[in-house]
Motif scaffolding. Structure first.
Motif, short mmCIF file in Angstrom:
data_model
loop_
_atom_site.label_atom_id
_atom_site.label_comp_id
_atom_site.label_asym_id
_atom_site.label_seq_id
_atom_site.Cartn_x
_atom_site.Cartn_y
_atom_site.Cartn_z
N ASN A 1 0.84 -1.21 0.00
CA ASN A 1 0.00 0.00 0.00
C ASN A 1 0.86 1.25 0.00
N HIS A 2 1.95 1.19 0.74
CA HIS A 2 2.86 2.34 0.74
C HIS A 2 3.52 2.52 -0.63
N LEU A 3 3.98 1.42 -1.23
CA LEU A 3 4.70 1.50 -2.50
C LEU A 3 3.79 1.87 -3.67
N ASP A 4 2.49 1.79 -3.49
CA ASP A 4 1.56 2.11 -4.57
C ASP A 4 1.69 3.54 -5.06
N CYS A 5 2.28 4.42 -4.26
CA CYS A 5 2.40 5.81 -4.68
C CYS A 5 3.49 5.99 -5.74
N TYR A 6 4.27 4.95 -6.02
CA TYR A 6 5.34 5.04 -7.00
C TYR A 6 4.96 4.29 -8.28
N GLU A 7 5.59 4.67 -9.37
CA GLU A 7 5.35 3.99 -10.64
C GLU A 7 5.91 2.58 -10.59
N ASP A 8 5.49 1.74 -11.53
CA ASP A 8 5.78 0.31 -11.47
C ASP A 8 7.27 0.00 -11.35
N ALA A 9 8.08 0.60 -12.23
CA ALA A 9 9.51 0.28 -12.23
C ALA A 9 10.16 0.67 -10.91
N LEU A 10 9.81 1.85 -10.41
CA LEU A 10 10.38 2.31 -9.15
C LEU A 10 9.88 1.45 -7.99
N ARG A 11 8.62 1.05 -8.05
CA ARG A 11 8.06 0.22 -6.99
C ARG A 11 8.85 -1.08 -6.88
N LYS A 12 9.19 -1.65 -8.01
CA LYS A 12 9.96 -2.90 -8.02
C LYS A 12 11.35 -2.68 -7.43
N SER A 13 12.01 -1.58 -7.82
CA SER A 13 13.35 -1.29 -7.32
C SER A 13 13.35 -1.06 -5.82
N LEU A 14 12.34 -0.33 -5.34
CA LEU A 14 12.27 -0.06 -3.90
C LEU A 14 11.97 -1.32 -3.12
N ARG A 15 11.11 -2.17 -3.66
CA ARG A 15 10.79 -3.43 -2.98
C ARG A 15 12.06 -4.29 -2.84
N GLU A 16 12.84 -4.36 -3.91
CA GLU A 16 14.08 -5.14 -3.87
C GLU A 16 15.06 -4.52 -2.88
N MET A 17 15.12 -3.21 -2.84
CA MET A 17 16.03 -2.55 -1.91
C MET A 17 15.61 -2.80 -0.47
N LEU A 18 14.32 -2.77 -0.19
CA LEU A 18 13.83 -3.04 1.16
C LEU A 18 14.15 -4.47 1.58
N CYS A 19 13.99 -5.41 0.66
CA CYS A 19 14.29 -6.81 0.98
C CYS A 19 15.79 -7.02 1.19
N SER A 20 16.61 -6.19 0.57
CA SER A 20 18.05 -6.28 0.78
C SER A 20 18.44 -5.66 2.11
N LEU A 21 17.86 -4.51 2.44
CA LEU A 21 18.14 -3.87 3.72
C LEU A 21 17.60 -4.68 4.88
N PHE A 22 16.43 -5.27 4.68
CA PHE A 22 15.76 -6.04 5.73
C PHE A 22 15.48 -7.46 5.20
N PRO A 23 16.47 -8.35 5.27
CA PRO A 23 16.28 -9.71 4.73
C PRO A 23 15.11 -10.46 5.36
N GLN A 24 14.65 -9.99 6.53
CA GLN A 24 13.47 -10.61 7.14
C GLN A 24 12.28 -10.60 6.17
N LEU A 25 12.22 -9.57 5.32
CA LEU A 25 11.09 -9.43 4.40
C LEU A 25 11.06 -10.55 3.36
N ASN A 26 12.19 -11.24 3.19
CA ASN A 26 12.18 -12.37 2.26
C ASN A 26 11.26 -13.47 2.75
N GLY A 27 10.94 -13.47 4.04
CA GLY A 27 9.95 -14.40 4.55
C GLY A 27 8.55 -14.08 4.08
N LEU A 28 8.34 -12.83 3.63
CA LEU A 28 7.05 -12.43 3.06
C LEU A 28 7.01 -12.62 1.55
N TYR A 29 8.12 -12.31 0.89
CA TYR A 29 8.12 -12.25 -0.57
C TYR A 29 8.73 -13.48 -1.24
N ASN A 30 9.73 -14.07 -0.61
CA ASN A 30 10.47 -15.12 -1.31
C ASN A 30 10.54 -16.45 -0.57
#
Length: 719
Positions: free
Chosen positions: A362-391
């Motif tokens: 919901n937070h990332l929805d404010c960004y365009e698709d390409a940026l949303r993907k980049s930010l999501r990947e960056m968040l998962c890299s900064l916080f590897p815990q999130l890989n339990g949600l996404y990967n």
């Protein structure tokens, strides 16, 4: 001097990082060749921070020396009358230098013209110049049109006499309010419309057009552009900065910042930062101003947190704050989402995971698709815990420890530092802690022990042990040799376990000492262990060390820390220490049941059962109360989570069997019956493993088990 960039426009060709000098030179060429009967108005369009002011400076450098240049800043004036007065004073002053012999005349002519215009604007127009064109017949009541023309013609005559071009630069128009913007354009187009005058105006055309659109004919930006078309004869859009040039400019600023701070990134830190920088920042690096802000943010943060956090994580977070402030605050305000370990299925079911993931999306929805993907990947890299949600990737304890050692933002211990820019109250600085051990390899172990004794009190035992355990692998061999000896001396500073805890200080310190000794020469390992035992005090710390050195329960798979015969040497050393202490201080009065059963186990491990039997038999014969104590020694001690103290569980047949190896159970039985009689215990009590048992229940259970054993033996003998 601090390396803070001032975001100032550049003004020499060598500072042109974005190939705009030729663009600026072309503008100057047009101006230098101009000889128009009316003024020329050039608009330089560009967003804030893209470099419009620098282009104005470059144009100025290429203007003919025969031209008069005036840089006029409309920000300084509160009303139209002041604006007009200052504008013409600037022109008069410049013209007076050109026609020095007529300086006084020039000043008077321009003052008259300015006063006439100002009087009209001030007396009849509540909005000043913004309504000048619509004044109509009312103006004639005080000033006739030909009176204004008269003053203007006199100004024009002086300009003609100067026989040169006038170039007036006006910057930052987009920062004015609507009324002030209108005043500037009317001033340029009507009152300042003189031959051989060129106005170079720099502003964000979209902002200005949007502001003017509400005032002229409609409500949208197109109407504002319609107005601009009447004013600007040559609209020029600032050349777009090449992405590669912007990237280089930004990284040059960051490198200069790190260099001045004396900071050098490790290769892996640099690669991690550049990876996130290129994927999430460079595509949206639209202006040099963002590059300057990033360098300044890093320059501010690093001195506060150098040595306290991961540098690459800090630089990435500062980048997020500059480029995507909404995401920065989302991370800051939602620690629970970013620090949770989603593999705990008892806490995080599918519904809870779904909620956490939905919050991020919901937070990332404010960004365009390409940026949303980049930010999501960056968040998962900064916080590897999130890989339990996404990967569906789960992290183990070893990874969690590495996050701590690397001081990463994903470690709950360090997370807050990235946002508070400080070490929280009650915490200990990593820089201070590292400095504490910086010279360990150069100090005498006894001297270092004395220093540690002071610092442990300041730091606190749990914090000291935890931080130290994360640094063991990084110590040199010489430092390890000093440290194992110094740490072996601090047992008295370590509290005893009083319940189930996440750490047991003496045991955890013993583990660290074992790791340090493990770094040293394996051929001399047993000597180091014996040395550690000899330095240790009190005895329960010695026992903790022995268990870490020799107990098979602490063996690392596929690794034998000590050969069995060498472990026997350690056991004998502990026994001699025990006997020595027991002669001086009756240890059965001071040691806990857990310590005493450990000592019994050591006697057993080194095949000295008869020796401990003699010690226990001596205690039984000389202390009538020791029989009960003896049963309690062989009864499991249960620690309760969150509570001090412990309790005794039920005495079992296994406990009886083990006890019978060291004492005469029949003699113990006789002494118990004599002291307490036949003690009755509820049927089934012996099956309640782990349940609390009173002293009398322990006596009763021992008596029952002994009677069953003796009865069974009698039946066997009769058969």
């Amino acid at each position: 001097m601090e390396n803070i960039q001032l975001d100032a426009p550049v003004n020499i060709k060598s500072e042109d990082h974005f190939q705009r000098y030729e663009f600026s030179r072309r503008i100057a060429t047009l101006i230098n060749g101009a000889n128009f009967s009316r003024s020329l108005v050039i608009g330089i369009y560009g967003k804030w921070g893209e470099g419009k002011s620098s282009v104005l400076n470059f144009v100025s450098l290429e203007i003919s020396t025969n031209s008069i240049q005036i840089k006029f800043n409309p920000w300084y004036f509160q009303d139209d009358k002041q604006l007009v007065k200052s504008f013409f004073e600037n022109i008069a002053s410049a013209l007076g230098k050109k026609l020095a012999s007529k300086k006084d005349q020039i000043l008077q002519v321009f003052a008259d013209y300015s006063e006439s215009v100002g009087a009209i604007a001030g007396k009849f127009m509540p909005n000043g110049l913004s309504a000048l064109l619509g004044a109509g017949k009312k103006l004639a009541l005080t000033f006739k049109k030909d009176s204004l023309d008269y003053y203007k013609n006199r100004v024009q005559e002086l300009i003609d006499e100067a026989n040169c071009n006038f170039v007036i630069f006006i910057d930052d128009i987009d920062r004015l309010n609507i009324t002030e913007i209108q005043s500037i354009f009317r001033l340029v187009k009507l009152l300042g419309d003189f031959p051989r005058f060129t106005y170079v105006l720099a502003f964000d055309d979209e902002l200005v057009a949007a502001s003017l659109g509400h005032q002229y004919g409609g409500k949208d930006r197109e109407d504002g552009y319609g107005f601009l078309e009447k004013i600007i004869q040559l609209p020029l859009t600032l050349p777009k900065a090449d992405p590669f040039a912007l990237r280089k400019y930004s990284l040059d600023l960051v490198n200069a910042t790190l260099s001045q701070l004396g900071v050098e990134l490790k290769r892996e830190e640099l690669q991690k930062f550049l990876g996130k920088y290129d994927s999430a920042f460079v595509p949206y690096l639209k202006s040099p101003r963002l590059a300057v802000r990033l360098a300044n943010a890093i320059a501010f943060a690093i001195p506060l947190l150098l040595g306290e956090v991961s540098l690459d994580d800090l630089m990435i977070m500062e980048g997020i704050k500059v480029f995507y402030p909404e995401t920065y605050y989302f991370i800051r305000d939602n620690a629970g989402i970013f620090l949770s370990r989603y593999q705990d299925h008892n806490v995080f079911g599918n519904e809870e995971k779904g909620k956490a993931k939905a919050s991020i999306e919901n937070h990332l929805d404010c960004y365009e698709d390409a940026l949303r993907k980049s930010l999501r990947e960056m968040l998962c890299s900064l916080f590897p815990q999130l890989n339990g949600l996404y990967n569906n990737f789960l992290s183990g304890q070893i990874i969690l420890d590495s996050w701590y050692r690397e001081r990463r933002i994903c470690s709950p211990y360090y997370y807050l530092r990235y946002f508070s820019y400080a070490v929280k109250s009650g915490d200990i600085s990593d820089v201070y802690f590292d400095q504490l051990f910086a010279d360990a390899d150069k100090m005498d172990p006894a001297d270092f022990f004395r220093q540690l004794s002071i610092d442990i009190e300041r730091i606190g035992v749990p914090e000291f042990i935890f931080k130290l355990s994360m640094r063991v692998d990084g110590f040199s061999l010489s430092a390890a040799q000093t440290l194992y000896r110094s740490l072996s001396m601090i047992g008295k500073l370590l509290p005893d376990q009083t319940g189930i805890q996440l750490y047991t200080p003496k045991d955890d310190m013993a583990k660290i000492i074992r790791q340090l000794i493990g770094k040293l020469d394996p051929e001399r390992r047993v000597d180091y262990c014996l040395d550690s035992l000899d330095l240790s005090n009190p005895l329960n710390f010695t026992l903790a060390l022995y268990q870490r050195f020799a107990d098979k329960r602490y063996a690392i798979p596929d690794e034998m820390f000590l050969a069995p015969e060498k472990a026997v040497r350690l056991g004998n050393a502990v026994i001699e220490r025990f006997l020595e202490y027991n002669r001086k201080i009756h240890l059965f009065d001071t040691l806990t049941d857990v310590d005493l059963i450990t000592i019994v186990g050591i006697y057993d491990a080194v095949n000295r059962v008869s020796d401990i039997s003699e010690v226990l038999d001596f205690e039984v014969r000389h202390d009538p109360t020791f029989t009960l104590r003896l049963i309690k020694i062989f009864t499991p001690t249960i620690f309760v989570a969150g509570k001090e103290g412990a309790y005794k569980a039920v005495f079992s047949e296994e406990d009886y069997t083990y006890m019978s190896r060291f004492v005469d159970t029949a003699a113990i039985y006789g002494r118990l019956v004599k002291a307490f009689g036949r003690v009755s215990v509820p049927v089934g009590k012996e099956a309640a493993r782990g349940e609390m048992a009173t002293d009398m229940e322990l006596v009763g259970l021992f008596e029952r088990i002994h009677e069953l054993r003796i009865g069974g033996e009698n039946q066997i003998n009769k058969a």
